[in-house]
Write a protein that holds these residues in place. Structure first.
Motif, PDB file in Angstrom:
ATOM      1  N   CYS A  81       0.846  -1.195   0.000  1.00  0.00           N
ATOM      2  CA  CYS A  81       0.000   0.000   0.000  1.00  0.00           C
ATOM      3  C   CYS A  81       0.882   1.247   0.000  1.00  0.00           C
ATOM      4  O   CYS A  81       1.798   1.362   0.822  1.00  0.00           O
ATOM      5  N   PRO A  82       0.622   2.204  -0.881  1.00  0.00           N
ATOM      6  CA  PRO A  82       1.530   3.347  -1.021  1.00  0.00           C
ATOM      7  C   PRO A  82       1.529   4.305   0.163  1.00  0.00           C
ATOM      8  O   PRO A  82       2.439   5.110   0.291  1.00  0.00           O
ATOM      9  N   TYR A  83       0.524   4.231   1.032  1.00  0.00           N
ATOM     10  CA  TYR A  83       0.474   5.120   2.195  1.00  0.00           C
ATOM     11  C   TYR A  83       0.792   4.377   3.486  1.00  0.00           C
ATOM     12  O   TYR A  83       0.446   4.830   4.575  1.00  0.00           O
ATOM     13  N   CYS A  84       1.459   3.236   3.401  1.00  0.00           N
ATOM     14  CA  CYS A  84       1.746   2.406   4.572  1.00  0.00           C
ATOM     15  C   CYS A  84       2.471   3.209   5.650  1.00  0.00           C
ATOM     16  O   CYS A  84       3.409   3.961   5.363  1.00  0.00           O
ATOM     17  N   LEU A  85       2.038   3.031   6.894  1.00  0.00           N
ATOM     18  CA  LEU A  85       2.643   3.743   8.017  1.00  0.00           C
ATOM     19  C   LEU A  85       3.930   3.101   8.489  1.00  0.00           C
ATOM     20  O   LEU A  85       4.692   3.716   9.237  1.00  0.00           O
ATOM     21  N   ASP A  86       4.163   1.858   8.095  1.00  0.00           N
ATOM     22  CA  ASP A  86       5.285   1.111   8.657  1.00  0.00           C
ATOM     23  C   ASP A  86       6.601   1.513   7.996  1.00  0.00           C
ATOM     24  O   ASP A  86       6.645   1.940   6.841  1.00  0.00           O
ATOM     25  N   ASP A  87       7.667   1.341   8.754  1.00  0.00           N
ATOM     26  CA  ASP A  87       9.023   1.584   8.264  1.00  0.00           C
ATOM     27  C   ASP A  87       9.616   0.230   7.876  1.00  0.00           C
ATOM     28  O   ASP A  87       9.917  -0.598   8.730  1.00  0.00           O
ATOM     29  N   LYS A  88       9.760   0.000   6.580  1.00  0.00           N
ATOM     30  CA  LYS A  88      10.201  -1.317   6.105  1.00  0.00           C
ATOM     31  C   LYS A  88      11.659  -1.620   6.440  1.00  0.00           C
ATOM     32  O   LYS A  88      12.111  -2.750   6.268  1.00  0.00           O
ATOM     33  N   ALA A 224     -22.866  -2.626   4.605  1.00  0.00           N
ATOM     34  CA  ALA A 224     -24.208  -3.068   4.971  1.00  0.00           C
ATOM     35  C   ALA A 224     -24.546  -4.394   4.297  1.00  0.00           C
ATOM     36  O   ALA A 224     -25.136  -5.289   4.914  1.00  0.00           O
ATOM     37  N   THR A 225     -24.128  -4.540   3.044  1.00  0.00           N
ATOM     38  CA  THR A 225     -24.391  -5.778   2.316  1.00  0.00           C
ATOM     39  C   THR A 225     -23.667  -6.958   2.940  1.00  0.00           C
ATOM     40  O   THR A 225     -24.208  -8.063   3.049  1.00  0.00           O
ATOM     41  N   LEU A 226     -22.437  -6.732   3.374  1.00  0.00           N
ATOM     42  CA  LEU A 226     -21.638  -7.802   3.963  1.00  0.00           C
ATOM     43  C   LEU A 226     -22.084  -8.157   5.377  1.00  0.00           C
ATOM     44  O   LEU A 226     -21.817  -9.262   5.854  1.00  0.00           O
ATOM     45  N   GLY A 227     -22.706  -7.218   6.058  1.00  0.00           N
ATOM     46  CA  GLY A 227     -23.148  -7.469   7.424  1.00  0.00           C
ATOM     47  C   GLY A 227     -22.081  -7.228   8.475  1.00  0.00           C
ATOM     48  O   GLY A 227     -22.151  -7.793   9.573  1.00  0.00           O
ATOM     49  N   VAL A 228     -21.085  -6.387   8.172  1.00  0.00           N
ATOM     50  CA  VAL A 228     -20.073  -6.070   9.176  1.00  0.00           C
ATOM     51  C   VAL A 228     -20.672  -5.135  10.227  1.00  0.00           C
ATOM     52  O   VAL A 228     -21.756  -4.582  10.049  1.00  0.00           O
ATOM     53  N   SER A 229     -19.929  -4.955  11.318  1.00  0.00           N
ATOM     54  CA  SER A 229     -20.438  -4.153  12.425  1.00  0.00           C
ATOM     55  C   SER A 229     -20.318  -2.659  12.188  1.00  0.00           C
ATOM     56  O   SER A 229     -20.938  -1.871  12.908  1.00  0.00           O
ATOM     57  N   GLY A 230     -19.515  -2.240  11.226  1.00  0.00           N
ATOM     58  CA  GLY A 230     -19.377  -0.818  10.970  1.00  0.00           C
ATOM     59  C   GLY A 230     -18.225  -0.521  10.035  1.00  0.00           C
ATOM     60  O   GLY A 230     -17.496  -1.419   9.601  1.00  0.00           O
ATOM     61  N   VAL A 231     -18.068   0.762   9.735  1.00  0.00           N
ATOM     62  CA  VAL A 231     -16.971   1.253   8.902  1.00  0.00           C
ATOM     63  C   VAL A 231     -16.284   2.384   9.642  1.00  0.00           C
ATOM     64  O   VAL A 231     -16.941   3.302  10.139  1.00  0.00           O
ATOM     65  N   THR A 232     -14.977   2.313   9.733  1.00  0.00           N
ATOM     66  CA  THR A 232     -14.190   3.423  10.264  1.00  0.00           C
ATOM     67  C   THR A 232     -13.363   4.001   9.131  1.00  0.00           C
ATOM     68  O   THR A 232     -12.576   3.284   8.506  1.00  0.00           O
ATOM     69  N   PHE A 233     -13.569   5.267   8.849  1.00  0.00           N
ATOM     70  CA  PHE A 233     -12.737   5.970   7.876  1.00  0.00           C
ATOM     71  C   PHE A 233     -11.585   6.620   8.626  1.00  0.00           C
ATOM     72  O   PHE A 233     -11.790   7.302   9.634  1.00  0.00           O
ATOM     73  N   LEU A 234     -10.389   6.378   8.150  1.00  0.00           N
ATOM     74  CA  LEU A 234      -9.181   6.857   8.811  1.00  0.00           C
ATOM     75  C   LEU A 234      -8.582   8.013   8.034  1.00  0.00           C
ATOM     76  O   LEU A 234      -8.419   7.923   6.808  1.00  0.00           O
ATOM     77  N   GLN A 235      -8.257   9.064   8.720  1.00  0.00           N
ATOM     78  CA  GLN A 235      -7.494  10.123   8.094  1.00  0.00           C
ATOM     79  C   GLN A 235      -6.089   9.610   7.755  1.00  0.00           C
ATOM     80  O   GLN A 235      -5.438   8.951   8.578  1.00  0.00           O
ATOM     81  N   MET A 236      -5.637   9.891   6.545  1.00  0.00           N
ATOM     82  CA  MET A 236      -4.278   9.525   6.152  1.00  0.00           C
ATOM     83  C   MET A 236      -3.282  10.264   7.047  1.00  0.00           C
ATOM     84  O   MET A 236      -3.436  11.458   7.336  1.00  0.00           O
ATOM     85  N   LEU A 237      -2.264   9.527   7.517  1.00  0.00           N
ATOM     86  CA  LEU A 237      -1.222  10.120   8.337  1.00  0.00           C
ATOM     87  C   LEU A 237       0.067  10.239   7.523  1.00  0.00           C
ATOM     88  O   LEU A 237       0.450   9.293   6.838  1.00  0.00           O
ATOM     89  N   PRO A 238       0.745  11.375   7.588  1.00  0.00           N
ATOM     90  CA  PRO A 238       1.978  11.584   6.807  1.00  0.00           C
ATOM     91  C   PRO A 238       3.169  10.912   7.474  1.00  0.00           C
ATOM     92  O   PRO A 238       4.167  11.550   7.817  1.00  0.00           O
ATOM     93  N   ILE A 239       3.053   9.605   7.671  1.00  0.00           N
ATOM     94  CA  ILE A 239       4.039   8.822   8.415  1.00  0.00           C
ATOM     95  C   ILE A 239       4.466   7.654   7.548  1.00  0.00           C
ATOM     96  O   ILE A 239       3.673   7.105   6.782  1.00  0.00           O
ATOM     97  N   GLY A 240       5.713   7.245   7.660  1.00  0.00           N
ATOM     98  CA  GLY A 240       6.195   6.110   6.884  1.00  0.00           C
ATOM     99  C   GLY A 240       6.186   6.410   5.400  1.00  0.00           C
ATOM    100  O   GLY A 240       6.476   7.529   4.966  1.00  0.00           O
ATOM    101  N   GLU A 241       5.801   5.414   4.600  1.00  0.00           N
ATOM    102  CA  GLU A 241       5.798   5.599   3.155  1.00  0.00           C
ATOM    103  C   GLU A 241       4.733   6.594   2.710  1.00  0.00           C
ATOM    104  O   GLU A 241       4.824   7.169   1.627  1.00  0.00           O
ATOM    105  N   GLY A 242       3.717   6.801   3.542  1.00  0.00           N
ATOM    106  CA  GLY A 242       2.666   7.733   3.190  1.00  0.00           C
ATOM    107  C   GLY A 242       3.105   9.184   3.155  1.00  0.00           C
ATOM    108  O   GLY A 242       2.406  10.030   2.586  1.00  0.00           O
TER     109      GLY A 242
END
Length: 322
Positions: A81-88, A224-242
């Motif tokens: 993922c191009p916005y990955c927070l991890d330091d490879k 809703a179609t899948l029946g999951v408990s919810g959706v969390t939208f995350l703000q992109m963080l300018p950390i790591g590869e992101g």
């Protein structure tokens, strides 16, 4: 943004403070305050009840250690993922050191541990690490890209308290553009397997300026179609590869809040936003055993020190922790 509609009883972690309790929700990652004392440790509660209790920023608890932490015991991942927070460049600790860290977290007063990565489902000993944390009273979630979830859901079902699956789009065309061909179908199969096993499951999606407006409603409809408990939208963080994408893809917290405000309050699943402000002060333990904390506003992350004893988790005003 909307209240959870499930009445399902599930596992949370609680800490008594006077006549009240602080509650960590492993599904959403949120901290709530209950007006009654519920004891300390792992507790079974109604998701509806907890969702109705006041949400508080962990910093407002004024605890000695974090309410929850993200533990990334590996940097390996089958996607890129191009916005990955991890330091490879971080070196991964061996099996014995992973268990040492799991035991330290279990011995601490941390309520919640989210196991992330890298891709945590690549760890063969992931179920056993979860067992250590659960035995210590932690509520445990796993954040995954979902591609290996279908084959591992059964082993996780008796152990993990929640699974959060990351999606970059509501269909294969939009998701696979970021994560590679076939990754969407694998993630959806994983979500279905987790739900079938009774694991509380949520979708997470990083908001990007180039895709958010055209994808956000469709993502909620998919949830809703899948029946999951919810959706969390995350703000992109300018950390790591992101960090390389930040200038072009970051939304301000106000812009993100306005986008989610456009969603109908009658959505069939719970929808929330994790702002950058809310991510400030969050504690991360990386694969080399080093403790990091997001700076206030989560515009950067700072390395503190190795995790050698439970006292290394202590919060201080100096490091801006929450």
């Amino acid at each position: 943004m909307t209240a959870p509609r499930t009445t399902t009883t599930r596992t949370f972690a609680a800490r008594t403070q006077g006549n009240e309790s602080v509650i960590h929700d492993p599904l959403t990652g949120l901290t709530h305050r209950a007006s009654t004392a519920l004891g300390s440790g792992r507790v079974r509660l109604s998701g509806t009840d907890v969702g109705s209790w006041p949400e508080i920023h962990p910093a407002a608890v004024h605890a000695d250690v974090p309410i929850s932490v993200c533990w990334s015991p590996l940097v390996r991942c089958n996607l890129a993922c191009p916005y990955c927070l991890d330091d490879k460049s971080v070196l991964e600790l061996g099996r014995a050191e992973r268990y040492r860290i799991a035991n330290l977290l279990a011995e601490s007063a941390v309520l919640g541990v989210d196991i992330s990565g890298g891709e945590p489902l690549l760890l063969r000993d992931l179920p056993e690490l979860i067992d250590v944390l659960v035995a210590g009273g932690c509520a445990v979630s796993v954040t995954t890209n979902g591609t290996h979830l279908a084959r591992r859901a059964e082993a996780l079902a008796a152990r993990v308290d929640a699974v959060r699956v990351s999606l970059d789009g509501p269909d294969a065309g939009r998701h696979d553009r970021w994560r590679g061909a076939g990754s969407f179908d694998q993630a959806i199969a994983g979500i279905r397997a987790a739900i079938a096993q009774g694991i509380p499951t949520q979708i997470q999606a990083v908001l990007l300026r180039s895709t958010a407006r055209v994808s956000i409603r469709a993502m909620v409809a998919l949830a809703a179609t899948l029946g999951v408990s919810g959706v969390t939208f995350l703000q992109m963080l300018p950390i790591g590869e992101g960090a390389a994408m930040a200038d072009g893809e970051q939304l301000t917290d106000d812009e993100a809040l306005a986008l989610l405000a456009e969603l109908s309050s009658t959505a069939d699943v719970s929808v929330r936003l994790r702002t950058r402000e809310a991510a400030g002060g969050f504690t991360v333990i990386r694969a080399d055993g080093q403790i990091w904390r997001n700076q206030p506003g989560a515009h950067a992350i700072s390395s503190l020190h190795p995790l050698r004893t439970t006292s290394d988790l202590a919060l201080t005003a100096r490091d801006g922790s929450a």
